[in-house]
Design an enzyme around this catalytic site. Structure first.
Site, mmCIF file in Angstrom:
data_model
loop_
_atom_site.group_PDB
_atom_site.id
_atom_site.type_symbol
_atom_site.label_atom_id
_atom_site.label_comp_id
_atom_site.label_asym_id
_atom_site.label_seq_id
_atom_site.Cartn_x
_atom_site.Cartn_y
_atom_site.Cartn_z
ATOM 1 N N ASN A 157 -2.785 1.759 16.690
ATOM 2 C CA ASN A 157 -3.953 1.466 15.862
ATOM 3 C C ASN A 157 -4.223 -0.027 15.887
ATOM 4 O OD1 ASN A 157 -4.494 4.144 14.866
ATOM 5 N ND2 ASN A 157 -2.582 3.949 13.723
ATOM 6 N N CYS B 43 7.482 -6.975 14.567
ATOM 7 C CA CYS B 43 7.167 -6.241 15.798
ATOM 8 C C CYS B 43 5.803 -6.713 16.313
ATOM 9 C CB CYS B 43 7.146 -4.748 15.532
ATOM 10 S SG CYS B 43 8.758 -4.154 14.996
ATOM 11 N N CYS C 51 -1.246 4.307 10.486
ATOM 12 C CA CYS C 51 -0.020 3.531 10.743
ATOM 13 C C CYS C 51 -0.366 2.162 11.262
ATOM 14 C CB CYS C 51 0.814 4.157 11.848
ATOM 15 S SG CYS C 51 1.433 5.718 11.436
ATOM 16 N N CYS D 91 3.235 8.216 1.864
ATOM 17 C CA CYS D 91 3.834 7.163 2.692
ATOM 18 C C CYS D 91 4.025 5.934 1.807
ATOM 19 C CB CYS D 91 2.887 6.868 3.857
ATOM 20 S SG CYS D 91 3.441 5.538 4.923
ATOM 21 N N CYS E 176 7.124 -8.129 6.302
ATOM 22 C CA CYS E 176 8.310 -7.653 7.013
ATOM 23 C C CYS E 176 8.798 -8.748 7.948
ATOM 24 C CB CYS E 176 7.991 -6.396 7.815
ATOM 25 S SG CYS E 176 9.433 -5.726 8.667
ATOM 26 N N CYS F 13 2.444 -4.830 15.048
ATOM 27 C CA CYS F 13 2.369 -4.349 13.658
ATOM 28 C C CYS F 13 1.722 -5.377 12.741
ATOM 29 C CB CYS F 13 3.776 -4.020 13.162
ATOM 30 S SG CYS F 13 3.821 -3.586 11.416
ATOM 31 N N SER G 45 12.098 5.657 7.881
ATOM 32 C CA SER G 45 11.821 5.162 9.234
ATOM 33 C C SER G 45 12.381 3.753 9.366
ATOM 34 C CB SER G 45 10.310 5.156 9.465
ATOM 35 O OG SER G 45 10.015 4.547 10.698
ATOM 36 N N GLU H 208 0.806 -1.210 0.000
ATOM 37 C CA GLU H 208 0.000 0.000 0.000
ATOM 38 C C GLU H 208 0.838 1.258 0.000
ATOM 39 O OE1 GLU H 208 -4.129 -1.325 2.014
ATOM 40 O OE2 GLU H 208 -2.443 -1.126 3.360
ATOM 41 N N SER I 26 12.156 3.893 15.130
ATOM 42 C CA SER I 26 11.032 3.356 15.904
ATOM 43 C C SER I 26 11.560 2.838 17.229
ATOM 44 C CB SER I 26 10.365 2.233 15.108
ATOM 45 O OG SER I 26 9.755 2.784 13.968
ATOM 46 N N LEU I 27 11.354 3.610 18.281
ATOM 47 C CA LEU I 27 11.969 3.288 19.575
ATOM 48 C C LEU I 27 11.053 2.396 20.421
ATOM 49 C CD1 LEU I 27 14.522 3.850 21.166
ATOM 50 C CD2 LEU I 27 13.490 5.971 21.995
ATOM 51 N N HIS I 28 9.902 2.904 20.788
ATOM 52 C CA HIS I 28 8.816 2.133 21.406
ATOM 53 C C HIS I 28 9.029 1.632 22.830
ATOM 54 C CE1 HIS I 28 7.248 2.470 17.442
ATOM 55 N NE2 HIS I 28 7.848 1.432 16.932
ATOM 56 N N GLY J 107 7.053 -2.754 5.563
ATOM 57 C CA GLY J 107 8.417 -3.237 5.400
ATOM 58 C C GLY J 107 9.472 -2.418 6.111
ATOM 59 N N GLU J 108 10.653 -3.015 6.238
ATOM 60 C CA GLU J 108 11.792 -2.357 6.880
ATOM 61 C C GLU J 108 12.743 -1.905 5.756
ATOM 62 O OE1 GLU J 108 13.083 -1.136 9.843
ATOM 63 O OE2 GLU J 108 14.618 -0.644 8.390
HETATM 64 N N1 SAH Z 1 9.763 -0.742 9.390
HETATM 65 C C1 SAH Z 1 9.920 0.639 9.647
HETATM 66 C C2 SAH Z 1 8.983 1.504 8.833
HETATM 67 C C3 SAH Z 1 7.574 1.024 8.654
HETATM 68 S S1 SAH Z 1 6.588 0.993 10.110
HETATM 69 C C4 SAH Z 1 9.772 0.940 11.120
HETATM 70 O O1 SAH Z 1 9.377 0.064 11.876
HETATM 71 O O2 SAH Z 1 10.119 2.053 11.502
HETATM 72 C C5 SAH Z 1 6.250 2.719 10.321
HETATM 73 C C6 SAH Z 1 5.787 3.099 11.706
HETATM 74 O O3 SAH Z 1 4.487 2.582 11.980
HETATM 75 C C7 SAH Z 1 6.709 2.572 12.786
HETATM 76 O O4 SAH Z 1 7.061 3.564 13.705
HETATM 77 C C8 SAH Z 1 5.848 1.536 13.425
HETATM 78 O O5 SAH Z 1 6.252 1.302 14.722
HETATM 79 C C9 SAH Z 1 4.469 2.114 13.316
HETATM 80 N N2 SAH Z 1 3.422 1.132 13.552
HETATM 81 C C10 SAH Z 1 3.443 -0.182 13.255
HETATM 82 N N3 SAH Z 1 2.288 -0.778 13.664
HETATM 83 C C11 SAH Z 1 1.541 0.170 14.225
HETATM 84 C C12 SAH Z 1 0.231 0.182 14.820
HETATM 85 N N4 SAH Z 1 -0.495 -0.909 14.885
HETATM 86 N N5 SAH Z 1 -0.234 1.355 15.305
HETATM 87 C C13 SAH Z 1 0.502 2.482 15.196
HETATM 88 N N6 SAH Z 1 1.727 2.533 14.635
HETATM 89 C C14 SAH Z 1 2.248 1.391 14.163
HETATM 90 FE FE1 SF4 Z 2 8.418 -4.298 10.181
HETATM 91 FE FE2 SF4 Z 2 8.248 -1.698 10.891
HETATM 92 FE FE3 SF4 Z 2 6.142 -3.376 11.190
HETATM 93 FE FE4 SF4 Z 2 8.278 -3.641 12.760
HETATM 94 S S1 SF4 Z 2 6.898 -1.866 12.665
HETATM 95 S S2 SF4 Z 2 7.174 -5.324 11.729
HETATM 96 S S3 SF4 Z 2 9.918 -3.147 11.363
HETATM 97 S S4 SF4 Z 2 7.058 -2.744 9.264
#
Ligand code: SAH
Ligand code: SF4
Length: 381
Positions: free
Chosen positions: A299, A115, A346, A104, A111, A118, A200, A91, A222-224, A168-169
Site C-alpha cells: 500500500n 522497515c 496495512c 487491528c 516504530c 512502512c 505480528s 490508530e 513479517s518475512l518479506h 509499532g513492533e
Molecule cells: N511491527 C509488526 C506489526 C505491525 S506491521 C510487523 O512488522 O509485523 C503489520 C504488517 O503490515 C506487517 O506485516 C507489515 O510488513 C505490513 N506493512 C507495513 N507497511 C506496509 C505497506 N505499506 N503496505 C502493506 N503492508 C505493510
Molecule cells: Fe515497525 Fe512493523 Fe512498520 Fe516494520 S512493518 S516499521 S516493524 S510497524
C-alpha cells in the site's frame, strides 16, 4: 493523578485491590464491569458496595485514549485515530467480515524498526503504549460497536478476533503487550481464544521465545524477503536476527503455539521481492517451518509530500507467486485491501501522520496555550 485501572491485567488488579485493603473477588467484579460491560463510571457498578465505589472514585479512573476521529469506509471498515498525548496519534481499525469481526490494534506510537516500506517506520519511534492504551483500543471499539449491551453474552460481541498489526513492533513493548494479551484471553475480561488473537512481529527473536513462554498466541512473522541481503535492506532488524535464526525461532515457538503453523506475511513489491525465483527460494527457506503465507499487496503512501519509491506488484505477478508456493503445498492467501478509502489498509495507518499530528497538536495548543508546534512534535515535520 489517580490510577487507571485499564493498566492492570487480572493479577495486577487483584494486587492493587489488595494494597487498598480489598478482597480479590472485588477486583473480579470490577473487571467484569470494565471489560465486559465497558463501563467507565464507578457509580454505574451497581453490585459494588457504595463505600468501595467512593474509594474507587477517589483513587482510580478508567480511561481509554481520546478519540480524535472516527471514520467509516464503504466496505464497513472503521478506523479510530486516538490521541495518546504529546502530539502522538495512534490508530485502531475494525474490519467486519461475514463470519467474524477483527480489530487491528497498535502497540507503539511510531516504530524503531524502520522497515523501508512502512509509514509507521518512517515516523520514527516516539514511545511504547501503556497497557491501558493497548487494551483501551479493544475496550473503546467494543463500547462504540455496542459490545456491552444487555448481558455479557459472548456470542453477541462484535469483535471476535484481534490482530496486533497496527502501528509499532509489539515485541519491543513486551511487558505492556503481554499484559494486554492476557486481558484479551481472560474469561473475566474479553475471553478470546488464543487462536483468535494474533501477534505480528518483524522478527525479534529473543522476544519470540519469551512470548512463547509467557503468553503464546497465534503468530505472524513479517518475512518479506527470501535472503538476508534483501531482508537486511527491507527490514533492518534482520541484521541483528538473520533468517536462519528467525526460522529456528519460529520452530521453537510452534512447540507451545495455539496453532500448528506460523503465518508468514510477505509484502509484494514490484520488481523487488516478487520474482518466481524468489518464490522458489522461499520454499527452500521455510522447508522446516510449518507455515502459511499471506501475500500483502504493498500500500503506497507519501513521505514529506512525495510518494514512496516502491510500487505494488501487478495482480498477475502476485497470482503466479502464490501459485508457486501453493504448488509446493504451502497454503497461501492474498490479503484483501480493506478500508483504503479511509487510509486504513496495512501500512497506511497514520500514513498522513504529519498532517494529522499537526491537527492533534493544534487542538492541544488551543488548550495549553503557547507551546510552539515544532516543540510539541516527537519528530520534525
Ligand atoms: N511491527 C509488526 C506489526 C505491525 S506491521 C510487523 O512488522 O509485523 C503489520 C504488517 O503490515 C506487517 O506485516 C507489515 O510488513 C505490513 N506493512 C507495513 N507497511 C506496509 C505497506 N505499506 N503496505 C502493506 N503492508 C505493510
Ligand atoms: Fe515497525 Fe512493523 Fe512498520 Fe516494520 S512493518 S516499521 S516493524 S510497524
Amino acid at each position: 493523578m489517580t490510577t487507571n485501572l485499564l493498566d492492570f491485567d487480572s493479577e495486577g488488579l487483584a494486587a492493587w485491590f489488595g494494597v487498598h485493603g480489598e478482597k480479590p473477588f472485588r477486583a473480579k467484579q470490577v473487571m467484569h464491569w470494565m471489560h465486559q460491560r465497558f463501563v467507565s463510571d464507578f457509580s454505574d457498578m451497581t453490585d459494588i458496595a457504595k463505600s468501595l465505589r467512593e474509594k474507587l472514585v477517589n483513587e482510580a479512573h478508567i480511561a481509554a485514549p481520546a478519540i480524535v476521529s472516527d471514520s467509516l469506509a464503504h466496505d464497513g471498515t472503521r478506523k479510530w485515530l486516538l490521541n495518546v498525548g504529546q502530539g502522538n496519534a495512534i490508530e485502531a481499525v475494525f474490519i467486519p467480515e461475514d463470519d467474524r469481526g477483527t480489530l487491528c490494534v497498535s502497540t507503539q506510537a511510531g516504530c524503531a524498526v524502520d522497515c523501508a516500506f512502512c509509514s509507521t517506520g518512517k515516523q520514527g519511534f516516539s514511545r511504547n503504549l501503556s497497557t491501558a492504551e493497548i487494551i483501551g483500543q479493544l475496550w473503546l471499539a467494543n463500547r462504540l460497536l455496542g459490545g456491552g449491551k444487555g448481558d455479557a453474552q459472548r456470542q453477541s460481541r462484535p469483535i471476535t478476533n484481534v490482530v496486533m498489526m497496527g502501528m509499532g513492533e509489539p515485541l519491543l513493548n513486551f511487558d505492556n503487550t503481554v499484559a494486554a494479551l492476557k486481558l484479551m484471553l481472560d474469561d473475566h475480561a474479553y475471553g478470546l481464544s488464543r487462536r483468535r488473537v494474533t501477534l505480528s512481529t518483524s522478527g525479534v527473536v529473543p522476544m519470540m521465545d519469551r512470548l512463547r513462554d509467557a503468553c503464546p498466541v497465534a503468530l505472524a512473522v513479517s518475512l518479506h524477503a527470501p535472503d538476508d541481503a534483501l531482508r537486511d535492506t527491507l527490514v533492518p532488524l534482520n541484521r541483528k536476527y538473520p533468517l536462519r535464526e528467525l526460522m529456528t525461532a519460529c520452530v521453537r515457538y510452534l512447540e507451545k503455539a495455539p496453532r500448528d503453523f506460523v503465518t508468514f506475511e510477505y509484502i509484494m513489491l514490484d520488481g523487488v521481492n516478487d520474482t518466481p525465483a524468489q518464490a522458489r527460494e522461499l520454499i527452500a527457506l521455510t522447508r522446516d517451518v510449518p507455515c502459511k503465507f499471506n501475500l500483502i499487496p504493498f500500500n503506497p503512501f507519501s513521505v514529506g509530500g512525495s510518494l514512496i519509491a516502491f510500487r505494488r506488484s501487478r495482480p498477475e505477478r502476485i497470482r503466479s507467486f502464490a501459485e508457486i508456493l501453493m504448488n509446493a503445498g504451502i497454503v497461501t492467501t492474498v490479503r484483501k485491501t480493506r478500508g483504503d478509502d479511509i487510509a486504513a489498509a496495512c501500512g497506511q495507518l497514520a500514513g498522513e501522520v504529519q498532517d494529522r499530528t499537526q491537527r492533534v497538536v493544534r487542538l492541544q495548543r488551543g488548550a495549553a496555550g503557547s507551546v510552539p508546534l515544532k516543540d510539541r512534535l516527537p519528530h520534525p515535520i
